[in-house]
Structure formats: C-alpha cells, structure tokens
Design a protein around this motif. Structure first.
Motif, PDB file in Angstrom:
ATOM      1  N   ASP A   5     -16.529   1.912  -1.482  1.00 40.39           N
ATOM      2  CA  ASP A   5     -16.660   0.989  -0.353  1.00 40.39           C
ATOM      3  C   ASP A   5     -16.596  -0.444  -0.857  1.00 40.39           C
ATOM      4  O   ASP A   5     -16.113  -0.717  -1.952  1.00 40.39           O
ATOM      5  N   GLN A   6     -17.121  -1.401  -0.045  1.00 38.59           N
ATOM      6  CA  GLN A   6     -16.971  -2.811  -0.367  1.00 38.59           C
ATOM      7  C   GLN A   6     -17.916  -3.281  -1.470  1.00 38.59           C
ATOM      8  O   GLN A   6     -17.807  -4.416  -1.956  1.00 38.59           O
ATOM      9  N   ARG A   7     -18.839  -2.448  -1.895  1.00 36.83           N
ATOM     10  CA  ARG A   7     -19.765  -2.870  -2.936  1.00 36.83           C
ATOM     11  C   ARG A   7     -19.045  -3.054  -4.278  1.00 36.83           C
ATOM     12  O   ARG A   7     -18.189  -2.265  -4.643  1.00 36.83           O
ATOM     13  N   LEU A   8     -19.449  -4.114  -4.969  1.00 37.19           N
ATOM     14  CA  LEU A   8     -18.902  -4.328  -6.303  1.00 37.19           C
ATOM     15  C   LEU A   8     -19.622  -3.428  -7.301  1.00 37.19           C
ATOM     16  O   LEU A   8     -20.737  -2.966  -7.045  1.00 37.19           O
ATOM     17  N   PRO A   9     -19.022  -3.167  -8.432  1.00 35.38           N
ATOM     18  CA  PRO A   9     -19.617  -2.227  -9.392  1.00 35.38           C
ATOM     19  C   PRO A   9     -20.891  -2.762 -10.026  1.00 35.38           C
ATOM     20  O   PRO A   9     -21.113  -3.974 -10.117  1.00 35.38           O
ATOM     21  N   ARG A  10     -21.717  -1.837 -10.487  1.00 35.39           N
ATOM     22  CA  ARG A  10     -22.903  -2.152 -11.273  1.00 35.39           C
ATOM     23  C   ARG A  10     -22.628  -1.663 -12.691  1.00 35.39           C
ATOM     24  O   ARG A  10     -22.496  -0.464 -12.901  1.00 35.39           O
ATOM     25  N   TYR A  11     -22.527  -2.590 -13.607  1.00 35.60           N
ATOM     26  CA  TYR A  11     -22.136  -2.152 -14.945  1.00 35.60           C
ATOM     27  C   TYR A  11     -22.703  -3.058 -16.031  1.00 35.60           C
ATOM     28  O   TYR A  11     -23.117  -4.189 -15.781  1.00 35.60           O
ATOM     29  N   GLU A  12     -22.711  -2.534 -17.248  1.00 35.14           N
ATOM     30  CA  GLU A  12     -23.156  -3.247 -18.436  1.00 35.14           C
ATOM     31  C   GLU A  12     -21.947  -3.486 -19.336  1.00 35.14           C
ATOM     32  O   GLU A  12     -21.052  -2.638 -19.411  1.00 35.14           O
ATOM     33  N   SER A  13     -21.941  -4.633 -20.011  1.00 38.25           N
ATOM     34  CA  SER A  13     -20.781  -4.966 -20.839  1.00 38.25           C
ATOM     35  C   SER A  13     -21.215  -5.729 -22.084  1.00 38.25           C
ATOM     36  O   SER A  13     -22.334  -6.236 -22.173  1.00 38.25           O
ATOM     37  N   VAL A  14     -20.298  -5.789 -23.049  1.00 38.52           N
ATOM     38  CA  VAL A  14     -20.504  -6.553 -24.283  1.00 38.52           C
ATOM     39  C   VAL A  14     -19.321  -7.486 -24.448  1.00 38.52           C
ATOM     40  O   VAL A  14     -18.165  -7.067 -24.312  1.00 38.52           O
ATOM     41  N   LEU A  15     -19.611  -8.767 -24.724  1.00 35.12           N
ATOM     42  CA  LEU A  15     -18.570  -9.755 -24.956  1.00 35.12           C
ATOM     43  C   LEU A  15     -18.696 -10.303 -26.370  1.00 35.12           C
ATOM     44  O   LEU A  15     -19.748 -10.168 -27.006  1.00 35.12           O
ATOM     45  N   PHE A  16     -17.652 -10.979 -26.845  1.00 33.12           N
ATOM     46  CA  PHE A  16     -17.556 -11.370 -28.251  1.00 33.12           C
ATOM     47  C   PHE A  16     -17.223 -12.856 -28.337  1.00 33.12           C
ATOM     48  O   PHE A  16     -16.079 -13.250 -28.615  1.00 33.12           O
ATOM     49  N   PRO A  17     -18.219 -13.725 -28.125  1.00 32.18           N
ATOM     50  CA  PRO A  17     -17.954 -15.156 -27.936  1.00 32.18           C
ATOM     51  C   PRO A  17     -17.465 -15.904 -29.163  1.00 32.18           C
ATOM     52  O   PRO A  17     -16.771 -16.915 -29.027  1.00 32.18           O
ATOM     53  N   ASP A  18     -17.808 -15.458 -30.381  1.00 35.52           N
ATOM     54  CA  ASP A  18     -17.449 -16.227 -31.566  1.00 35.52           C
ATOM     55  C   ASP A  18     -16.182 -15.737 -32.261  1.00 35.52           C
ATOM     56  O   ASP A  18     -15.720 -16.357 -33.213  1.00 35.52           O
ATOM     57  N   GLY A  19     -15.645 -14.615 -31.817  1.00 39.62           N
ATOM     58  CA  GLY A  19     -14.395 -14.138 -32.377  1.00 39.62           C
ATOM     59  C   GLY A  19     -14.481 -13.506 -33.744  1.00 39.62           C
ATOM     60  O   GLY A  19     -13.442 -13.180 -34.337  1.00 39.62           O
TER      61      GLY A  19
END
Length: 357
Positions: A226-240
């Motif tokens: 439906d119109q609800r956005l997902p609920r999720y966990e993530s990892v990002l890598f800011p310094d490369g």
C-alpha cells in the motif's frame, strides 16, 4: 700497573657479559627450535589458506558466500571480559544498566541525549582480538547520534564491544512515519590500538589478498504494497575507506551507496522466513547481512541508519555471515640471536707474566 688494572676491570665485566650471553644463547637456541616448528606449521597453514581463498573465489556465485573473495585479517569476534569506560558530551548522560537484550547485545549501559550528542566508549582488557596476528589492546567507539530535530535519543552501549548496540528515538512518534523526520541513527568511528598503544592503520595485503572485513547483520526490512513507505535498517559508508560487499543470496543489496534489503525480509512469508535467518548462528543468517572491506585509514567509519522504526540493533564485528571466509594465518616472529661479547686484550706486560729485569 695501570694497564693491568684496566684489563682486570674489563675482564671482570667480560666474564659477567659472557655468562649473560651464554644464558641468552640457550634461550635463543630453544626459541629457534620452536620458531622453526612454528614456521613449518605457518607454511602449511598458508598453503591451506590460499586453497581456501581459491575456493572462496570459486564460490562467489554460491548463496551464503561473499560475492568478492577476500581473506580476513581482523579477528574481532568476542570479548566477554572487556572493560568499558563511557564519556559523553553535547548533553548526553549515562542513565542506567540494561540487561533486557540477552539475545543481541547482552549487558549494556543506557545513554540518553539529544540528537547531535556524542558518546565515546573505550574498551580495554581485550583478550581475543588481533589484526594481522598482532594483539589489539584497546578499541574506541565514537558515536554521534542523529535524528529528528529536537529529538531525544537513547543508545545502549554493550559491555562486549563485538555485540554492537541498540539505538532508539525516545517517545517515538508513529505519526512521523513516511516523512523525513522518521530517519535517525548513529555515526560510528571505530579505532583499534596495538599492544604499544599506537592506533592501527588498516590496509590491503597483496600477498595474502586480505583486509579487515566487518560484518553487518540483522538488517531488517519491511516493504508494503500500500502507500506506506518501508521500514528498514541500513548501513552507509561516509568516509569511503570501507568497501561494501554483498553476500550472494542475501536480501541485503548495495543501492546508491547504502546496504539494505529492498525487499521484505522481516516476515514469516519472506523467501527465507525471519524466524530462520534472524538469529545468531543460523546457517541462513546471511540472508539479512552484508559485509564491508576496510581498505585503509586508521579509523573505521560507518553510518547506521533506520527509517520508520522506533528502535533497532546494529552490529559491528568480524563475524561475517558467510559459509566461509579464510582467516589469514599469523607468521611467527624469528628470535633475535644475542651477540657474543668481545674479550678484552691482555696487556703485553701483565702481572701474570713477570717482566724480565
């Protein structure tokens, strides 16, 4: 005479040095025998390691294996006897002990503060952690909390640094879901120190094709029709300096610089039900996991983020959720041979040899 006195003094010191040398030489000879034995085993282990790495390369397309073969140079799996000291700034404060999460982080300390506050956890008395065979004496975590403007955040700092942590927005407002206000998390800067107290610089070893490899596990995601956005966990890598690597067959993918699951995995109806994969030690734990290869630098910088979730557990250790990741064997250090002292030169006319009239 004067020459004889100087010689006697030098001879007495030589005798002492010779005795110390002979003791050191005996220890060296014994150490050399052990080193040669250890070197033979290391050579055997290195052959086995290279075979395992070749097998890992052959299995990159097989579910449960890293999609890029690499050797593990970091052993950071469990430190149950670690001692932790916590410092805060920016308005954060230590509140209380927490023992309500035995299946994830175990005993921990609750810290509460506004978004933007800083928490520094310093772990010592490490007994099981090594990098390229060298003992790690200390690990420092620098957490920066971020979330909706004006929000109050909670962080559980685990006693065991390999167990990750819990982060939450206090008084989580479900009405904020599906808005930018529903995203929050922690930026982690992790520093490792060697036995001499020097900060470790990470990197790639070409001879063994190895790096420090970090595990990201239990990355839950719920996606709706439906119109609800997902609920999720993530990892990002800011310094490369951390290269994300997918695990073949995992629901977690690398998308626009972040690792998360773009499909429903936090459900009993997922291709691998969450009751099967989302528990430590499961053979299909890889289904909600990814990995990061540390390519350089003297700190490991990651951004753990959650969207539309009130709280979540994040992981940081070297227990990559794969069928096998070869661990680099540790080369033995050869003993240093002691140097024999030099005997003093007897003067040409000494008391031991009477001088002719």
């Amino acid at each position: 005479d004067r020459d004889k006195a100087a010689y006697d003094t030098a001879k007495a010191k030589y005798d002492q040095d010779l005795s110390a040398y002979q003791t050191a030489k005996q220890k060296y000879d014994a150490a050399l025998v052990k080193y040669n034995q250890d070197k033979t085993k290391y050579n055997q282990d290195l052959v086995a390691y290279r075979a395992a790495l070749a097998q890992a390369q052959a299995n990159t397309a097989v579910p449960g294996n890293l999609s890029q073969a690499v050797g593990q140079a970091l052993i950071f799996e469990s430190e149950p006897n670690a001692q932790v000291a916590i410092e805060t700034s920016g308005g954060a404060s230590v509140r209380n002990r927490d023992t309500n999460n035995p299946a994830t982080i175990g005993p921990s300390t609750r810290v509460v503060g506004p978004e933007g506050s800083i928490v520094v956890a310093t772990y010592t008395n490490l007994q099981n952690t090594t990098y390229r065979g060298g003992p790690v004496s200390k690990v420092v975590y620098r957490y920066s909390l971020y979330g909706p403007e004006g929000s109050t955040m909670g962080l559980l700092v685990a006693d065991n640094p390999t167990n990750g942590g819990w982060v939450a927005v206090h008084g989580y407002d479900a009405s904020l879901e599906n808005t930018d206000e529903a995203t929050y998390g922690v930026r982690l800067e992790a520093e490792f120190y060697d036995i001499n107290g020097e900060r470790i610089t990470f990197g790639h070893d070409a001879e063994t094709n190895s790096n420090a490899v970090i595990s990201f596990a239990s990355l839950n995601a719920m996606w709706f029709e439906d119109q609800r956005l997902p609920r999720y966990e993530s990892v990002l890598f800011p310094d490369g300096n951390v290269r994300p690597v997918e695990i073949t067959g995992s629901s977690v993918k690398l998308i626009d610089g972040a690792m998360y699951s773009p499909t429903m995995n936090d459900s009993g109806s997922a291709p691998i039900p969450n009751g099967e994969w989302d528990k430590d030690g499961s053979p299909v734990e890889y289904y909600g996991a990814g990995a990061g290869v540390v390519t350089g630098g003297d700190s490991i910088v990651l951004n753990y983020r959650a969207t539309n979730r009130g709280s979540y557990w994040f992981t940081f250790n070297s227990k990559v959720k794969t069928s096998a990741i070869p661990k680099v064997p540790t080369a033995p250090t050869p003993p240093v041979e002691p140097k024999a002292p030099t005997a003093p030169t007897r003067p040409p006319h000494s008391m031991d040899s009477p001088i002719a009239p």
